[in-house]
Motif scaffolding. Structure first.
Motif, PDB file in Angstrom:
ATOM      1  N   GLY A 185      19.574  26.863-100.754  1.00  0.00           N
ATOM      2  CA  GLY A 185      20.196  26.005-101.759  1.00  0.00           C
ATOM      3  C   GLY A 185      20.206  24.574-101.256  1.00  0.00           C
ATOM      4  N   ALA A 186      20.633  23.637-102.086  1.00  0.00           N
ATOM      5  CA  ALA A 186      20.605  22.221-101.713  1.00  0.00           C
ATOM      6  C   ALA A 186      21.854  21.518-102.218  1.00  0.00           C
ATOM      7  N   LEU A 187      22.471  20.742-101.323  1.00  0.00           N
ATOM      8  CA  LEU A 187      23.680  20.012-101.673  1.00  0.00           C
ATOM      9  C   LEU A 187      23.354  18.683-102.352  1.00  0.00           C
ATOM     10  N   ALA A 188      24.183  18.304-103.300  1.00  0.00           N
ATOM     11  CA  ALA A 188      24.177  16.920-103.775  1.00  0.00           C
ATOM     12  C   ALA A 188      24.758  16.055-102.664  1.00  0.00           C
ATOM     13  N   GLU A 189      24.521  14.749-102.735  1.00  0.00           N
ATOM     14  CA  GLU A 189      25.088  13.869-101.719  1.00  0.00           C
ATOM     15  C   GLU A 189      25.425  12.511-102.317  1.00  0.00           C
TER      16      GLU A 189
END
Length: 298
Positions: free
Chosen positions: A141-145
Motif C-alpha cells: 500500500g502507499a501513504l499520502a503525505e
C-alpha cells in the motif's frame, strides 16, 4: 535486557495489547533521549535512523555504519528491551548496507514500486537478512503525505487484506507496515482518518505483526484505537524533530557566554541536552498513548 529482536518485541506487544514505538533519531542526542525515555517509562523501544529524509550519498558512504554502531552500543547498555532499525532505505542495496552494521532490523521504502520488483527485492532482502539474524519489515500500500503544507494523495492506496496476504506469503517478512488512512510528514493542521476496521481485516488475514507509519500526524485517540485493533508498532519521526527543534531554537535564543558549555559539553547548559529533555518528555507521553509504559518488566 538490552538488545532484543524486533519479532520478539512485537510478539510481546501483540500478546499484551500495546504497541512499541519506533522513535526515529537523527543524531546521538536524539538516540540518547529515546533510550532515556524508555528507561524512565520502563518501556520497550525501537531506536534507529531513517533513509526517507536523509542524504543517501552520505548514508551509503559511511552514515549507515556510524549510526548502526551508535544504536547498537546504546541498545547493549540499555536497561529495557531495545531493537535497532534502519528504516526506509531507498533500495535493496542500501538496506543490505544495514546488515552487520549494528541494526537488527531493516526496512525498504517501496512505495511506487511495481509489484514484481516489490516482491522480488523484499524476498531477497528477507533471505539475506535472516541469514544473519536480522528481521525485515515490509510494506504494502502507499501513504499520502504532506508536501509544502498540502496533502498529496496522488499515489496513495489503501492496503487490502488480499494484497497483504499475498505479499507476506511471497516474501516472509517479519512485520507489515500498512496504509490505512495514515499520512506521512504531517506538520500542520491536517488530521488523518485511520480506518480501524481495515486494520482488523488485515490482521485477521495475515499472521505477522502490523505497523503504523505516520505516527506524527495520527491523533492520540485514533492511535489508541489502531493499537486496540491490532497495531503493534508505531513509527514517529516528524513530530520528534519538531519538538526537539523548537526547544533547541529557544535555547539558541539565549546569550551564549561560553560556547564550550553550550555546544557538546553534556552539562546542564548544553543546548542540545536541554532540547533532548523536551524530546524525552514527548516520547514518554507517546509511550503512554501506545500503552507500552511499564511493559519492560512484564
Amino acid at each position: 535486557m538490552s538488545l532484543v529482536s524486533l519479532p520478539e518485541l512485537l510478539d510481546h506487544a501483540g500478546k499484551n495489547r500495546y504497541a512499541v514505538g519506533y522513535f526515529e533519531s537523527w543524531d546521538i542526542y536524539s538516540l540518547e533521549a529515546t533510550i532515556a525515555a524508555a528507561e524512565a517509562s520502563q518501556s520497550p523501544v525501537i531506536i534507529g535512523i531513517g533513509g526517507l529524509s536523509s542524504n543517501h550519498e552520505w548514508l551509503q558512504s559511511g552514515g549507515i555504519e556510524l549510526y548502526g554502531a551508535a544504536s547498537r552500543a546504546l541498545a547493549d547498555r540499555a536497561k529495557v528491551p531495545v531493537a535497532t532499525l534502519f528504516n526506509e532505505a531507498d533500495s535493496f542495496a542500501e538496506a543490505a548496507g544495514g546488515l552487520g552494521a549494528g541494526f537488527n532490523s531493516v526496512m525498504m521504502h517501496t512505495q511506487g514500486w511495481d509489484q514484481n520488483k516489490l516482491i522480488a527485492d523484499t524476498a531477497a532482502l528477507v533471505a539475506a537478512a535472516h541469514a544473519v539474524n536480522v528481521a525485515v519489515e515490509g510494506e504494502i500500500g502507499a501513504l499520502a503525505e504532506i508536501k509544502d503544507g498540502v496533502l498529496d494523495a496522488a499515489g496513495a492506496s489503501y492496503t487490502t487484506p488480499e494484497a497483504a496476504e499475498l505479499f507476506v506469503r511471497e516474501t516472509n517478512v517479519d512485520c507489515l507496515a500498512v496504509a490505512v488512512g495514515n499520512v506521512h510528514f504531517v506538520t500542520g493542521g491536517h488530521v488523518p482518518t485511520v480506518q480501524v476496521d481495515l486494520i482488523k481485516e488485515i490482521g485477521n488475514t495475515v499472521d505477522v505483526p502490523l505497523v503504523l507509519h505516520g505516527g506524527s500526524g495520527t491523533p492520540d485517540d485514533q492511535t489508541r484505537q489502531a493499537v486496540e485493533a491490532g497495531i503493534t508498532k508505531v513509527n514517529v519521526g516528524t513530530k520528534l524533530k519538531h519538538v526537539f527543534g523548537q526547544a533547541l531554537l529557544a535555547e539558541l535564543g539565549r546569550p551564549v557566554e561560553d560556547p564550550n558549555l553550550v555546544f557538546g559539553s553534556r552539562f546542564e547548559g548544553d543546548a542540545n541536552s536541554r532540547a533532548g529533555v523536551a524530546l524525552r518528555k514527548e516520547i514518554q507521553r507517546l509511550m503512554d498513548v501506545f500503552g507500552s509504559t511499564g511493559q519492560a518488566g512484564r
